[in-house]
Design a protein around this motif. Structure first.
Motif, PDB file in Angstrom:
ATOM      1  N   ASP A 207      44.922  41.207 -16.931  1.00  0.00           N
ATOM      2  CA  ASP A 207      43.745  41.800 -17.552  1.00  0.00           C
ATOM      3  C   ASP A 207      42.774  42.253 -16.468  1.00  0.00           C
ATOM      4  N   SER A 208      41.851  43.116 -16.852  1.00  0.00           N
ATOM      5  CA  SER A 208      40.796  43.529 -15.929  1.00  0.00           C
ATOM      6  C   SER A 208      39.889  42.329 -15.649  1.00  0.00           C
ATOM      7  N   PRO A 209      39.355  42.237 -14.437  1.00  0.00           N
ATOM      8  CA  PRO A 209      39.449  43.166 -13.315  1.00  0.00           C
ATOM      9  C   PRO A 209      40.607  42.875 -12.351  1.00  0.00           C
ATOM     10  N   CYS A 210      41.352  41.782 -12.588  1.00  0.00           N
ATOM     11  CA  CYS A 210      42.465  41.473 -11.683  1.00  0.00           C
ATOM     12  C   CYS A 210      43.539  42.558 -11.732  1.00  0.00           C
ATOM     13  N   ARG A 211      43.785  43.104 -12.916  1.00  0.00           N
ATOM     14  CA  ARG A 211      44.856  44.089 -13.065  1.00  0.00           C
ATOM     15  C   ARG A 211      44.664  45.255 -12.102  1.00  0.00           C
ATOM     16  N   GLU A 212      43.450  45.754 -12.001  1.00  0.00           N
ATOM     17  CA  GLU A 212      43.185  46.878 -11.110  1.00  0.00           C
ATOM     18  C   GLU A 212      43.306  46.480  -9.640  1.00  0.00           C
ATOM     19  N   MET A 213      42.902  45.262  -9.312  1.00  0.00           N
ATOM     20  CA  MET A 213      43.014  44.807  -7.917  1.00  0.00           C
ATOM     21  C   MET A 213      44.479  44.657  -7.517  1.00  0.00           C
ATOM     22  N   TYR A 214      45.297  44.135  -8.421  1.00  0.00           N
ATOM     23  CA  TYR A 214      46.722  44.020  -8.114  1.00  0.00           C
ATOM     24  C   TYR A 214      47.377  45.398  -8.016  1.00  0.00           C
ATOM     25  N   ALA A 215      46.918  46.365  -8.818  1.00  0.00           N
ATOM     26  CA  ALA A 215      47.461  47.721  -8.723  1.00  0.00           C
ATOM     27  C   ALA A 215      47.152  48.321  -7.358  1.00  0.00           C
ATOM     28  N   PHE A 216      45.952  48.057  -6.832  1.00  0.00           N
ATOM     29  CA  PHE A 216      45.597  48.536  -5.497  1.00  0.00           C
ATOM     30  C   PHE A 216      46.493  47.888  -4.449  1.00  0.00           C
ATOM     31  N   ALA A 217      46.747  46.595  -4.609  1.00  0.00           N
ATOM     32  CA  ALA A 217      47.626  45.898  -3.668  1.00  0.00           C
ATOM     33  C   ALA A 217      49.039  46.460  -3.720  1.00  0.00           C
ATOM     34  N   LEU A 231      47.487  38.074  -2.948  1.00  0.00           N
ATOM     35  CA  LEU A 231      46.108  37.907  -3.368  1.00  0.00           C
ATOM     36  C   LEU A 231      45.918  36.441  -3.746  1.00  0.00           C
ATOM     37  N   LEU A 232      45.045  35.759  -3.052  1.00  0.00           N
ATOM     38  CA  LEU A 232      44.735  34.355  -3.330  1.00  0.00           C
ATOM     39  C   LEU A 232      43.407  34.326  -4.069  1.00  0.00           C
ATOM     40  N   LEU A 233      43.456  34.056  -5.361  1.00  0.00           N
ATOM     41  CA  LEU A 233      42.245  34.115  -6.178  1.00  0.00           C
ATOM     42  C   LEU A 233      41.339  32.921  -5.952  1.00  0.00           C
ATOM     43  N   GLY A 234      41.890  31.821  -5.439  1.00  0.00           N
ATOM     44  CA  GLY A 234      41.079  30.679  -5.051  1.00  0.00           C
ATOM     45  C   GLY A 234      40.974  29.611  -6.123  1.00  0.00           C
ATOM     46  N   PHE A 235      40.621  28.397  -5.668  1.00  0.00           N
ATOM     47  CA  PHE A 235      40.449  27.235  -6.536  1.00  0.00           C
ATOM     48  C   PHE A 235      39.012  26.752  -6.387  1.00  0.00           C
ATOM     49  N   PRO A 236      38.158  27.003  -7.385  1.00  0.00           N
ATOM     50  CA  PRO A 236      36.727  26.730  -7.218  1.00  0.00           C
ATOM     51  C   PRO A 236      36.332  25.273  -7.326  1.00  0.00           C
ATOM     52  N   TYR A 237      37.286  24.364  -7.584  1.00  0.00           N
ATOM     53  CA  TYR A 237      36.938  22.964  -7.788  1.00  0.00           C
ATOM     54  C   TYR A 237      37.211  22.099  -6.564  1.00  0.00           C
ATOM     55  N   GLY A 266      40.396  42.966   1.318  1.00  0.00           N
ATOM     56  CA  GLY A 266      39.145  42.223   1.316  1.00  0.00           C
ATOM     57  C   GLY A 266      37.962  43.098   0.962  1.00  0.00           C
ATOM     58  N   ASP A 267      37.934  44.314   1.506  1.00  0.00           N
ATOM     59  CA  ASP A 267      36.844  45.249   1.208  1.00  0.00           C
ATOM     60  C   ASP A 267      36.837  45.622  -0.273  1.00  0.00           C
ATOM     61  N   TYR A 268      38.023  45.764  -0.862  1.00  0.00           N
ATOM     62  CA  TYR A 268      38.104  46.106  -2.284  1.00  0.00           C
ATOM     63  C   TYR A 268      37.391  45.039  -3.113  1.00  0.00           C
ATOM     64  N   LEU A 269      37.672  43.762  -2.822  1.00  0.00           N
ATOM     65  CA  LEU A 269      37.049  42.703  -3.605  1.00  0.00           C
ATOM     66  C   LEU A 269      35.538  42.700  -3.420  1.00  0.00           C
ATOM     67  N   VAL A 270      35.082  42.865  -2.204  1.00  0.00           N
ATOM     68  CA  VAL A 270      33.638  42.873  -1.958  1.00  0.00           C
ATOM     69  C   VAL A 270      32.972  44.004  -2.743  1.00  0.00           C
ATOM     70  N   GLN A 271      33.604  45.177  -2.744  1.00  0.00           N
ATOM     71  CA  GLN A 271      33.024  46.334  -3.438  1.00  0.00           C
ATOM     72  C   GLN A 271      33.018  46.153  -4.958  1.00  0.00           C
ATOM     73  N   HIS A 272      33.955  45.376  -5.479  1.00  0.00           N
ATOM     74  CA  HIS A 272      34.077  45.196  -6.929  1.00  0.00           C
ATOM     75  C   HIS A 272      33.678  43.795  -7.384  1.00  0.00           C
ATOM     76  N   ARG A 273      32.950  43.054  -6.555  1.00  0.00           N
ATOM     77  CA  ARG A 273      32.704  41.640  -6.827  1.00  0.00           C
ATOM     78  C   ARG A 273      31.972  41.407  -8.145  1.00  0.00           C
ATOM     79  N   ASP A 274      31.073  42.312  -8.558  1.00  0.00           N
ATOM     80  CA  ASP A 274      30.349  42.108  -9.810  1.00  0.00           C
ATOM     81  C   ASP A 274      31.278  42.138 -11.017  1.00  0.00           C
ATOM     82  N   ASP A 275      32.425  42.801 -10.876  1.00  0.00           N
ATOM     83  CA  ASP A 275      33.383  42.859 -11.989  1.00  0.00           C
ATOM     84  C   ASP A 275      33.989  41.490 -12.276  1.00  0.00           C
ATOM     85  N   PHE A 276      33.897  40.585 -11.312  1.00  0.00           N
ATOM     86  CA  PHE A 276      34.536  39.275 -11.450  1.00  0.00           C
ATOM     87  C   PHE A 276      33.572  38.192 -11.927  1.00  0.00           C
ATOM     88  N   LEU A 277      32.372  38.590 -12.383  1.00  0.00           N
ATOM     89  CA  LEU A 277      31.461  37.623 -13.000  1.00  0.00           C
ATOM     90  C   LEU A 277      31.985  37.272 -14.391  1.00  0.00           C
TER      91      LEU A 277
END
Length: 487
Positions: A207-217, A231-237, A266-277
């Motif tokens: 689903d968005s926004p991951c879908r678009e990031m994986y398409a770029f990759a 792409l390592l999405l991370g573990f926030p805990y 990395g630049d892609y994620l920074v530029q699209h970071r608000d999409d991941f709220l």
């Protein structure tokens, strides 16, 4: 040629007060030698992919050591030292090895080493030397460190959440190893660690926004010389400096290309970071929305995400269902004490129970009710389809199914259990289609099992040690600045 297969996998939630001990691994998986092949060769786990790739070649697979424990608290010093000693001894006893296929998780934390995966991978590199290729996999929830990347020639992360491609990623790593040993390629990798933490609610890869990031990759994989990217999405805990999202690119001997390509990710994620709220659904709106939607509806209890280390005994949604008068509902709760009471009474009898809410005060108060014991079970079940985690055999211990006075059916388990398989229900004579609402204690991992029978999926912002609201967690060791904490 001979290639060793090994791994230590644990997702460590450092916000849990109870640590992970050696016993947790013994209750999970603590295997050596051919026992690894017997358990995992035919599974959907990456170890199964390792075996499949090597068995299709002329290279001998040498299973060495594998340890896994259900996500839980920080690994104790004693357990960490035990695991490292077992791994080191297994490698030493194996004789000459031409390569190593490794399966770290990427989010393991121990008392002596916050980056436990980086620690044991570095020890392994020191033990076998610089010339032996080390290639492996990572969970996409890894909190990648430079130490992990530098210890290995190549690491490949799962590309799906829920994790349905673990075996394929294992095969991909195995094929890289085969080509490396044949002299066809010389893999090198580079990492990027942008100052962004992706909220767990936004980590659904389809689903968005991951879908678009994986398409770029995927587009970057078309570049000549690029062998793989992750792409390592991370573990926030995990309250560690590495907490956050990261990327890896593997190329055929071209370090500059690897670094340039990974920096673009990395630049892609920074530029699209608000999409991941995150997009949050609160408890008070979850039940009405579920009842108004197509049923059965699945409420995903994000604050009690067992796959993220939570206790599995949160009662917030059980209270909400009972208060709303929803009798046709199902909840699974870890509660050994209530299992003993139900077991002693037997099916058909009524008991007084304080359900759940016993681990701590962060996951709701016990739900007090009279309940009829419906059935009792040994709690073992098998899942043959690809499901998150890649495992086949499950054991939730002695299990009781009870029907509460208010109506909801509650499955009580002796062991914490991840809701990754509908066989957990059907093995106890529970048919999910009979209910209007089912609660699954997770975020995305349960959807592989539940989506086929639940047309409605709602991720609920419940409190707990796996809350989707990262601002509620008391971080002491994370990076500064780090989005979304600092914007």
């Amino acid at each position: 040629m001979r290639v060793g297969i090994l791994g230590i996998q644990h997702e460590s939630n450092t916000f849990l007060p109870v640590p992970t001990t050696e016993e947790h691994f013994r209750n999970g998986a603590l295997l050596s030698g051919e026992a690894i092949r017997e358990e995992y060769a035919d599974s959907h786990h990456e170890l199964g992919g390792f075996f499949a790739a090597l068995d299709a070649s002329d290279i001998q697979a040498v299973p060495l050591f594998f340890a896994w424990a259900l996500p839980s608290g920080t690994i104790t010093t004693a357990a960490a030292e035990f695991l490292c000693r077992q791994l080191k001894d297994a490698v030493a006893a194996a004789g000459e090895l031409d390569g190593l296929l490794v399966a770290p998780h990427g989010a393991a934390v121990s008392e002596p080493h916050a980056d436990f995966d980086g620690h044991w991978l570095s020890q392994l590199r020191e033990q076998v030397g610089a010339e032996v290729p080390i290639i492996g996999t990572l969970d996409l929830h890894a909190n990648l460190s430079q130490q992990m990347a530098e210890a290995c020639d190549a690491l490949i992360a799962y590309r799906s959440n829920p994790h349905l491609d673990q075996r394929q990623r294992g095969e991909q790593a195995g094929e890289l190893m085969i080509r490396t040993l044949r002299g066809e390629i010389r893999p090198v990798q580079a990492a990027a660690l942008p100052a962004v933490s992706i909220n767990i609610e936004r980590q659904l890869t389809s689903d968005s926004p991951c879908r678009e990031m994986y398409a770029f990759a995927e587009e970057l994989l078309n570049r000549e010389g690029v062998l793989a990217n992750s792409l390592l999405l991370g573990f926030p805990y995990a309250d560690v400096a590495e907490m956050g999202s990261a990327f890896l690119v593997i190329t055929d001997g071209d370090q500059e290309l690897a670094q340039r390509s990974v920096d673009e990710l990395g630049d892609y994620l920074v530029q699209h970071r608000d999409d991941f709220l995150p997009h949050m659904v609160e408890i008070d709106e979850a039940v009405p929305r579920a009842l108004a939607a197509a049923t059965p509806a699945c409420l995903l209890d994000m604050g009690d995400n067992v796959g993220g280390g939570s206790p599995g005994d949160s009662t917030f949604l059980l209270h909400a269902l009972c208060e709303a008068g929803v009798g046709e509902a199902f909840v699974c709760i870890y509660d050994p004490e209530s299992v003993v009471i139900a077991d002693a009474a037997g099916p058909g009898n009524t008991v007084e129970l304080n359900i759940g809410g016993k681990t701590d005060d962060r996951h709701g108060a016990p739900y007090r009710t009279s309940a009829t014991v419906v059935s009792l079970h040994e709690g073992k079940f098998r899942e043959d389809q690809p499901r998150h985690g890649g495992r086949t055999h499950y054991d939730m211990g002695r299990t009781a199914v009870v029907k509460t006075a208010a109506g909801p059916t509650v499955m009580l388990t002796t062991r914490r259990m991840v809701p990754f398989s509908l066989a957990q229900l059907t093995s106890c004579e529970i048919q999910p289609q009979q209910y209007k609402i089912l609660v699954a204690k997770g975020v995305h991992a349960p959807t592989a099992a539940y989506a086929p029978v639940c047309p409605t999926l709602l991720r609920v912002n419940t409190p707990g040690v796996t809350t989707a609201d990262m601002q509620r967690l008391d971080f002491q060791n994370r990076r500064h600045p780090l989005f979304p904490f600092e914007r």
